[in-house]
Enzyme design. Structure first.
Site, short mmCIF file in Angstrom:
data_model
loop_
_atom_site.label_atom_id
_atom_site.label_comp_id
_atom_site.label_asym_id
_atom_site.label_seq_id
_atom_site.Cartn_x
_atom_site.Cartn_y
_atom_site.Cartn_z
N HIS A 73 -4.62 13.90 -10.19
CA HIS A 73 -4.70 12.48 -10.53
C HIS A 73 -3.75 12.09 -11.66
O HIS A 73 -3.36 10.92 -11.76
CB HIS A 73 -6.14 12.11 -10.89
CG HIS A 73 -7.06 12.10 -9.70
ND1 HIS A 73 -7.19 11.02 -8.86
CD2 HIS A 73 -7.86 13.07 -9.18
CE1 HIS A 73 -8.04 11.29 -7.90
NE2 HIS A 73 -8.47 12.53 -8.06
N GLU A 129 -4.51 2.38 -4.80
CA GLU A 129 -3.06 2.35 -4.55
C GLU A 129 -2.63 1.05 -3.90
O GLU A 129 -1.50 0.94 -3.41
CB GLU A 129 -2.65 3.53 -3.66
CG GLU A 129 -3.10 3.46 -2.22
CD GLU A 129 -4.51 4.01 -1.97
OE1 GLU A 129 -4.78 4.40 -0.83
OE2 GLU A 129 -5.32 4.02 -2.92
N ASP A 148 -1.51 8.91 -11.26
CA ASP A 148 -1.45 7.78 -12.18
C ASP A 148 -0.01 7.47 -12.58
O ASP A 148 0.37 6.30 -12.74
CB ASP A 148 -2.28 8.07 -13.44
CG ASP A 148 -3.78 7.97 -13.20
OD1 ASP A 148 -4.17 7.48 -12.12
OD2 ASP A 148 -4.55 8.37 -14.08
N ASP A 170 0.84 -1.19 0.00
CA ASP A 170 0.00 0.00 0.00
C ASP A 170 0.88 1.24 0.00
O ASP A 170 1.71 1.42 0.89
CB ASP A 170 -0.92 0.00 1.23
CG ASP A 170 -1.94 1.11 1.18
OD1 ASP A 170 -3.09 0.83 0.83
OD2 ASP A 170 -1.59 2.26 1.52
N ASN A 196 -2.59 12.64 -4.66
CA ASN A 196 -3.65 13.02 -5.59
C ASN A 196 -4.19 14.42 -5.28
O ASN A 196 -4.44 15.22 -6.18
CB ASN A 196 -4.79 12.00 -5.54
CG ASN A 196 -4.54 10.80 -6.44
OD1 ASN A 196 -3.79 10.89 -7.41
ND2 ASN A 196 -5.15 9.68 -6.12
#
Length: 281
Positions: free
Chosen positions: A153, A183, A157, A140, A148
């Site tokens: 975003h 994530e 990404d 994680d 973000n």
């Protein structure tokens, strides 16, 4: 051919068809980077036509046709079958993989973890089985929501793409890599000792920490893992690895925690009381 390989052969009076999926380096290796059909003349016996079998990322084998003479329409038909086979592989690949990272997806993980559990149960019944166990690790990215929120975003990404690339570099070819969602990522470590599993996961954690992500800078990852030892349900395995991940998150992040080690210290329990949804801050 004198190559050491597995092949299915179909013979007729006029020609012989061989499907070669493994090959001796000295025989077909020169064709591995060439996606073109190769025609070789054979003294007194006609011709040999070699059609490459294209996989998703590389040539995975060859269709070899030995025939008395070259009939182009027959070779075009064989090439057409090769294209159909590639399109079929592509459909399977698209169904099994995450569209952003290219790693195996959640649906594929559900199928793989069931198979791994079945194999673990079978292994426990074979006293002569000396193979090492498999492990489930949940990865994680720490504070991903903040990434973000701060950078957008698009950069988020890019972090996921680079993170998945580091996964491919750090883990072994035999290990199975998944994007579980958001994530969160999952790795099934195959056939490893407990210390080896810890070392592999620590090596990956350090690679992530050392990597410079464009605009973002450095990030860290928390990891929890558990031995796949014939637990009754996939959800139990996930909950146990999730418990170890939760402990890593709660105790400073950027670390690897083993469920068995926590259990030995009295910090983990066989029955996990909380949800197995892997939502970590």
């Amino acid at each position: 051919m004198n190559a050491q390989h597995d092949a299915n052969e179909i013979s007729t009076e006029a020609n012989r068809l061989s499907i070669v999926m493994e090959h001796d380096d000295g025989i077909l290796s020169s064709y591995l980077t060439n996606s073109q059909i190769v025609v070789e003349s054979k003294l007194h016996t006609g011709v040999r036509v070699i059609h490459p079998v294209q996989g998703i990322n590389k040539i995975i084998g060859f269709l070899i046709i030995d025939c008395a003479s070259l009939i182009q329409k027959d070779q075009d038909l064989a090439a057409g079958f090769m294209r159909i086979y590639y399109n079929w592989l592509q459909l399977i690949n698209d169904n099994e993989r995450d569209t952003l990272t290219g790693l195996l997806n959640r649906k594929t993980f559900d199928a793989h973890i069931e198979k791994t559990l079945v194999a673990a149960h079978a292994g426990k019944k074979r006293s002569e089985d000396t193979d090492h166990p498999d492990y489930l690790a949940i990865l994680d990215i720490d504070h991903f929501k903040k990434i973000n929120d701060k950078f957008g975003h698009l950069y988020g990404d890019e972090v996921l793409l680079l993170f998945s690339s580091i996964m491919r570099q750090a883990f072994r070819e035999s290990d199975q890599l998944f994007r579980y969602g958001g994530e969160e990522f999952v790795v099934i470590l195959k056939n490893a000792r407990a210390d080896m599993a810890m070392n592999i996961l620590q090596r990956f954690r350090k690679k992530v920490e050392a990597h410079t992500f464009p605009q973002i800078g450095s990030i860290t990852v928390s990891i929890g893992f558990v031995t796949i030892a014939g637990q009754n349900l996939p959800s139990t395995v996930i909950e146990q690895a999730d418990h170890a991940l939760y402990h890593a998150k709660e105790h400073g992040r950027n670390q690897v925690c083993s469920f068995e080690a926590l259990q030995a210290e009295g910090q983990a329990y066989s029955e996990i009381a909380y949800s197995n949804d892997i939502e970590m801050f």
